[in-house]
Scaffold this motif. Structure first.
Motif, short mmCIF file in Angstrom:
data_model
loop_
_atom_site.label_atom_id
_atom_site.label_comp_id
_atom_site.label_asym_id
_atom_site.label_seq_id
_atom_site.Cartn_x
_atom_site.Cartn_y
_atom_site.Cartn_z
N ARG A 63 -104.56 113.09 -6.06
CA ARG A 63 -104.62 111.80 -6.32
C ARG A 63 -104.24 111.01 -5.16
O ARG A 63 -104.23 109.89 -4.97
CB ARG A 63 -103.84 111.41 -7.40
N ASP A 64 -103.38 111.89 -3.93
CA ASP A 64 -103.25 111.07 -2.98
C ASP A 64 -104.39 110.37 -2.16
O ASP A 64 -104.22 109.39 -1.42
CB ASP A 64 -102.48 111.89 -1.85
N ARG A 78 -109.89 109.88 -13.44
CA ARG A 78 -109.06 109.14 -12.56
C ARG A 78 -108.47 107.58 -13.12
O ARG A 78 -107.57 107.01 -12.64
CB ARG A 78 -109.88 108.63 -11.26
N ASP A 110 -106.89 108.64 -3.62
CA ASP A 110 -106.84 107.69 -4.18
C ASP A 110 -105.98 106.53 -3.55
O ASP A 110 -106.30 105.36 -3.41
CB ASP A 110 -106.98 107.74 -5.71
N GLU A 111 -104.80 107.07 -3.61
CA GLU A 111 -103.72 106.00 -3.19
C GLU A 111 -103.94 105.68 -1.76
O GLU A 111 -103.72 104.37 -1.32
CB GLU A 111 -102.22 106.95 -3.28
N SER A 148 -110.67 116.02 -11.73
CA SER A 148 -109.20 115.92 -11.87
C SER A 148 -108.67 117.05 -11.05
O SER A 148 -107.43 116.80 -10.89
CB SER A 148 -109.13 116.73 -13.38
#
Length: 274
Positions: free
Chosen positions: A164-165, A97, A167-168, A160
């Motif tokens: 990643r949404d 990440r 994290d955002e 992986s």
């Protein structure tokens, strides 16, 4: 329809043969553990003992501090599991990440260590433990196990695969990187973590070479190393040896039956996540 039935029969026969191939050595160990010494070495082979010798288990129990060996083994296994999951998951999170110079190169170098035989590291590990005055201690049994390349690779694959949404959204709410790792992403990796716990626990439980090298005091040994003393220089009492093996294997068999679903699920998913 007939061809499909024949195919299913052939598959089931093959699976039964594979299952028997796995089960027969364990059954032979149990049967040998209740034989007399004469029956265990007789030719032709004696499959079933004439009179079960259950006292072989009592003999092993009295010869060795079995409870101390169990406690040592469980302690080393639990510490190895916890420390390895924490260290490897942190490293896997960083590789999956975070962005930093040389990330891919460092990851490839780490993976290349999987091609090096484990025995190569025994001498460096021993020198380090001796220099730190940790030889013949329980600490020396788990300290080299706090990092594992396979665990790093497996957890990195799962990290992986997560969107990643997550994290955002967490960063917008003011979460730090560590809180994203600990409170959001890590709980989503239940299956691979359970699988790694089982693999790490099994590897620690059956490890023989390192405990025999680093420790000499029976009170500081684990089950595998302690029961290795049942092998004599000139003669080996095979029934007692098999009884000790059965006592050592039983906790891991019970553990697998409790967690077999998570184990199979985690291993299957580790080969499909990109």
């Amino acid at each position: 329809m007939k061809n499909r039935l024949k195919k299913n029969i052939a598959i089931h026969v093959f699976l039964i043969i594979c299952a028997l191939t796995t089960i027969v050595p364990f059954l032979w160990m149990i049967l040998t553990s209740i034989k007399t010494y004469a029956e265990s070495i007789r030719i032709p082979l004696v499959i079933f003992p004439e009179i079960p010798q259950w006292e072989n288990y009592a003999s092993v129990w009295n010869k060795f501090p079995i409870m101390r060996l169990y406690i040592n083994t469980f302690g080393v296994m639990i510490i190895s599991i916890i420390s390895q999951i924490l260290v490897c998951s942190l490293a896997a999170y960083a590789f999956a990440r975070l962005e930093f110079p040389g990330k891919n190169f460092l990851f490839m170098i780490s993976l290349s260590m999987m091609m090096i035989p484990y025995q190569i590291f025994l001498v460096p590990h021993y020198d380090i433990m001796v220099s730190w005055k940790l030889n013949n201690t329980l600490t020396a049994l788990w300290l080299p196990k706090i990092f594992n390349i396979f665990a790093l690779f497996m957890l990195r694959q799962f990290f992986s695969s997560l969107p990643r949404d997550l994290d955002e959204a967490a960063q917008l709410d003011g979460c730090s990187r560590f809180r994203i790792y600990w409170n959001i992403l890590l709980p989503l990796l239940k299956s691979p973590i359970v699988a790694l716990c089982i693999l790490t626990g099994l590897g620690t439980w059956k490890d023989l070479m390192w405990p025999l090298i680093i420790n000499v005091d029976m009170e500081k040994m684990v089950l595998s190393a302690g029961l290795a003393n049942l092998t004599g220089q000139n003669i080996t009492n095979y029934p007692e040896l098999m009884a000790g093996g059965a006592l050592a294997a039983m906790p891991m068999i019970i553990l697998f039956f409790f967690f077999q679903k998570q184990f199979v699920e985690g291993i299957a998913m580790s080969g499909t996540k990109a």
